[in-house]
Design a protein around this motif. Structure first.
Motif, PDB file in Angstrom:
ATOM      1  N   ASP A 178       1.226  -8.633   5.147  1.00 10.11           N
ATOM      2  CA  ASP A 178      -0.202  -8.480   4.112  1.00 10.11           C
ATOM      3  C   ASP A 178      -0.256  -8.596   3.142  1.00 10.11           C
ATOM      4  O   ASP A 178      -0.864  -8.592   2.232  1.00 10.11           O
ATOM      5  CB  ASP A 178       0.057  -6.872   4.292  1.00 10.11           C
ATOM      6  N   TRP A 179       1.019  -8.968   2.040  1.00  8.91           N
ATOM      7  CA  TRP A 179       1.480  -9.166   1.044  1.00  8.91           C
ATOM      8  C   TRP A 179       1.144 -10.782   0.680  1.00  8.91           C
ATOM      9  O   TRP A 179       1.010 -10.655  -0.603  1.00  8.91           O
ATOM     10  CB  TRP A 179       3.401  -9.117   0.189  1.00  8.91           C
ATOM     11  N   ALA A 228      -6.446  -1.242   6.432  1.00 10.57           N
ATOM     12  CA  ALA A 228      -5.607  -0.705   7.400  1.00 10.57           C
ATOM     13  C   ALA A 228      -5.103   0.895   7.536  1.00 10.57           C
ATOM     14  O   ALA A 228      -5.276   1.650   6.578  1.00 10.57           O
ATOM     15  CB  ALA A 228      -4.372  -2.205   7.580  1.00 10.57           C
ATOM     16  N   PRO A 229      -5.640   1.693   9.252  1.00  9.38           N
ATOM     17  CA  PRO A 229      -4.980   2.861   8.766  1.00  9.38           C
ATOM     18  C   PRO A 229      -3.687   3.393   8.189  1.00  9.38           C
ATOM     19  O   PRO A 229      -3.742   4.551   7.671  1.00  9.38           O
ATOM     20  CB  PRO A 229      -5.037   3.296  10.761  1.00  9.38           C
ATOM     21  N   ILE A 230      -2.853   2.597   7.654  1.00 11.70           N
ATOM     22  CA  ILE A 230      -1.268   2.565   7.739  1.00 11.70           C
ATOM     23  C   ILE A 230      -1.563   2.502   5.612  1.00 11.70           C
ATOM     24  O   ILE A 230      -0.815   3.521   5.376  1.00 11.70           O
ATOM     25  CB  ILE A 230      -0.474   1.790   7.763  1.00 11.70           C
ATOM     26  N   LEU A 231      -3.015   1.845   5.858  1.00  9.34           N
ATOM     27  CA  LEU A 231      -2.951   2.593   4.064  1.00  9.34           C
ATOM     28  C   LEU A 231      -3.853   3.493   3.221  1.00  9.34           C
ATOM     29  O   LEU A 231      -4.081   3.826   2.486  1.00  9.34           O
ATOM     30  CB  LEU A 231      -3.435   1.037   3.211  1.00  9.34           C
ATOM     31  N   TRP A 232      -4.081   3.988   3.693  1.00  4.47           N
ATOM     32  CA  TRP A 232      -5.027   5.023   4.122  1.00  4.47           C
ATOM     33  C   TRP A 232      -4.729   6.401   3.220  1.00  4.47           C
ATOM     34  O   TRP A 232      -5.369   6.564   1.881  1.00  4.47           O
ATOM     35  CB  TRP A 232      -6.069   6.018   5.183  1.00  4.47           C
TER      36      TRP A 232
END
Length: 132
Positions: free
Chosen positions: A93-94, A102-106
């Motif tokens: 992603d970087w 993405a859900p991990i970034l919520w």
């Protein structure tokens, strides 16, 4: 024996260090519309070597390879969204300046709102204490 030792120690000096540039690293596509698509995508992709520049602005050989790959894929008819997804899959992603949802970034997206709400509650409680 000394000659052999000399050749072994100095062979890296004679080795070719620079590969030829990628075919479309610094050459634009013939179709201006396709080049505009490629350029728009290149501005949003981070250079893996420089890390603070997009691949459109970087002179690093890795950025040139990525520019060439993007131009070749655009010329072959691939959509920029698919190319971006491929780059993110390959490099993570970087590599993209455009943030993902993405859900991990919520929690990362929610953190400023939570901190702002906690700050508001803190200010409200301090104002109430002063009034008393």
């Amino acid at each position: 024996m000394i000659g052999l030792l000399f050749l072994l120690l100095h062979s890296p000096v004679m080795a070719q260090t620079a590969l030829p540039p990628a075919p479309y690293a610094d050459r634009q596509l013939d179709d201006p519309a396709l080049e505009a698509k490629a350029r728009d995508l290149m501005v949003t992709i981070r250079c893996l070597t420089c890390q603070s520049q997009s691949i459109a602005d970087s002179n690093a050989s890795m950025a040139g390879d990525m520019r060439s790959e993007i131009r070749q894929r655009i010329a072959a008819g691939e959509r920029p969204e698919h190319i971006r997804a491929w780059l993110i899959e390959r490099y993570g992603d970087w590599v993209s300046y455009a943030p993902t949802a993405a859900p991990i970034l919520w929690p990362l997206w929610a953190a400023p709102l939570v901190l702002l709400a906690l700050g508001g509650l803190l200010v409200r409680s301090r104002i109430r204490r002063r009034k008393r």
